[in-house]
Design a protein around this motif. Structure first.
Motif, short mmCIF file in Angstrom:
data_model
loop_
_atom_site.label_atom_id
_atom_site.label_comp_id
_atom_site.label_asym_id
_atom_site.label_seq_id
_atom_site.Cartn_x
_atom_site.Cartn_y
_atom_site.Cartn_z
N LEU A 183 0.77 -1.30 0.15
CA LEU A 183 -0.06 -0.19 -0.06
C LEU A 183 0.79 1.11 0.06
O LEU A 183 0.41 2.33 0.07
CB LEU A 183 -0.97 -0.06 1.21
CG LEU A 183 -1.91 -1.27 1.43
CD1 LEU A 183 -2.69 -1.06 2.51
CD2 LEU A 183 -2.90 -1.18 -0.06
N THR A 202 -3.98 4.18 6.41
CA THR A 202 -3.57 3.08 5.45
C THR A 202 -4.56 1.93 5.69
O THR A 202 -4.78 1.39 4.60
CB THR A 202 -2.14 2.56 6.28
OG1 THR A 202 -1.26 3.70 6.21
CG2 THR A 202 -1.61 1.44 5.39
N PHE A 249 -6.96 3.12 3.41
CA PHE A 249 -6.68 2.91 1.94
C PHE A 249 -6.84 1.46 1.53
O PHE A 249 -7.03 1.26 0.26
CB PHE A 249 -5.02 3.57 1.96
CG PHE A 249 -4.58 3.54 0.32
CD1 PHE A 249 -5.21 4.31 -0.62
CD2 PHE A 249 -3.61 2.99 -0.02
CE1 PHE A 249 -4.79 4.40 -1.65
CE2 PHE A 249 -2.86 2.89 -1.10
CZ PHE A 249 -3.63 3.64 -2.11
N THR A 263 -8.77 -0.06 -1.63
CA THR A 263 -7.99 -0.93 -2.66
C THR A 263 -8.62 -2.44 -2.81
O THR A 263 -8.89 -2.88 -3.83
CB THR A 263 -6.35 -1.21 -2.13
OG1 THR A 263 -6.00 0.21 -1.93
CG2 THR A 263 -5.76 -1.89 -3.16
N ASN A 277 -1.75 6.57 -0.92
CA ASN A 277 -2.27 6.81 0.25
C ASN A 277 -1.89 8.27 0.70
O ASN A 277 -0.90 8.81 0.45
CB ASN A 277 -1.23 6.00 1.34
CG ASN A 277 -1.38 5.92 2.76
OD1 ASN A 277 -1.89 6.78 3.45
ND2 ASN A 277 -0.94 4.63 3.34
#
Ligand code: SF4
Length: 238
Positions: free
Chosen positions: A47, A79, A82, A86, A186
């Motif tokens: 990531l 994170t 994110f 994803t 990110n």
């Protein structure tokens, strides 16, 4: 596969190829590996900025390429968010996490053991469970002192090839690709981070090396979590 076979060759190409040549080379490496390993080729997505570029390149080669993410209880909230975005966008991505009980202060008292349990072990599980014969990483040789001697293709573990298709890219070229191809990234990079990891072990720094902000105050400073250095096909232990 045609790839650079010595660190000297690698270092010559890092400054000898231009941005487009590097993009084309990375696409070719992934494409050749996909032909050779089929569904056994899987992208490891941390990531971070390098991983999102590798993931985008892989999707340009074949939209069916699978991926895995290793997360930990210590990843920053941004994170984790994110990661959710994803996985929603790419359901062919699997998430691996080790929920084993550990002392609260382990990241400070023994970061090597902490990383081994929370990061390396889930990579072993991913490789085993997903039937990986070639894993693809976002490793780059200009990231810091511990990354200068890798090759584009490695075989540290028997029957497990590791492909580092953006090994030759500079940090600038990563951001160039992200900007040109509008790759989601990110948002923590907007705060000033240059390399992202778990919250207790990641700081904003302004030094020369991208990874200087990792594991500050420990013997691991600027170093590695272990997924690029430890065996990945040994028997699971946690
Ligand atoms: S980066 Fe820090 S918190 Fe994360 S697994 Fe490694 S030592 Fe533990």
């Amino acid at each position: 596969m045609d790839f650079a076979r010595t660190p000297d060759e690698i270092h010559e190409l890092v400054n000898g190829l231009n941005f487009k040549e590097k993009v084309d080379r990375s696409l070719r490496l992934i494409s050749e590996a996909r032909e050779e390993f089929g569904d056994g080729l899987v992208v490891a997505n941390s990531l971070g900025k390098d991983s999102v570029v590798v993931w985008d390149l892989a999707k340009r080669v074949d939209k069916d390429i699978r991926g895995f993410i290793v997360t930990t209880r210590y990843k920053p909230a941004a994170t984790k968010q994110f990661m959710r975005e994803t996985v929603e966008r790419y359901p062919e991505t699997r998430v691996f996490k080790n929920d084993v009980e550990i002392p609260d202060n382990l990241p400070k008292t023994d970061p090597d053991q902490c990383c081994d349990l929370l990061k390396v072990q889930p990579v072993r599980w991913a490789i085993e469970e997903m039937g990986v014969s070639c894993w693809v990483t976002g490793l780059r040789c200009t990231e810091g002192r511990t990354r200068t001697d890798y090759l584009e293709v490695e075989e540290r573990d028997k029957d497990l090839l590791k492909l580092n298709p953006i090994l030759l890219w500079h940090e600038r070229e990563i951001w160039q690709y992200i900007a040109l191809y509008k790759v989601p990234v990110n948002p923590l990079y907007g705060e000033g981070y240059r390399s992202l990891g778990c919250e207790p072990c990641t700081h904003i720094t302004t030094g020369i090396n991208e990874r200087d902000g990792r594991w500050i105050g420990t013997s691991k400073c600027g170093g590695e979590c272990g997924i690029h250095t430890r065996p990945l096909k040994e028997t699971a232990t946690a």
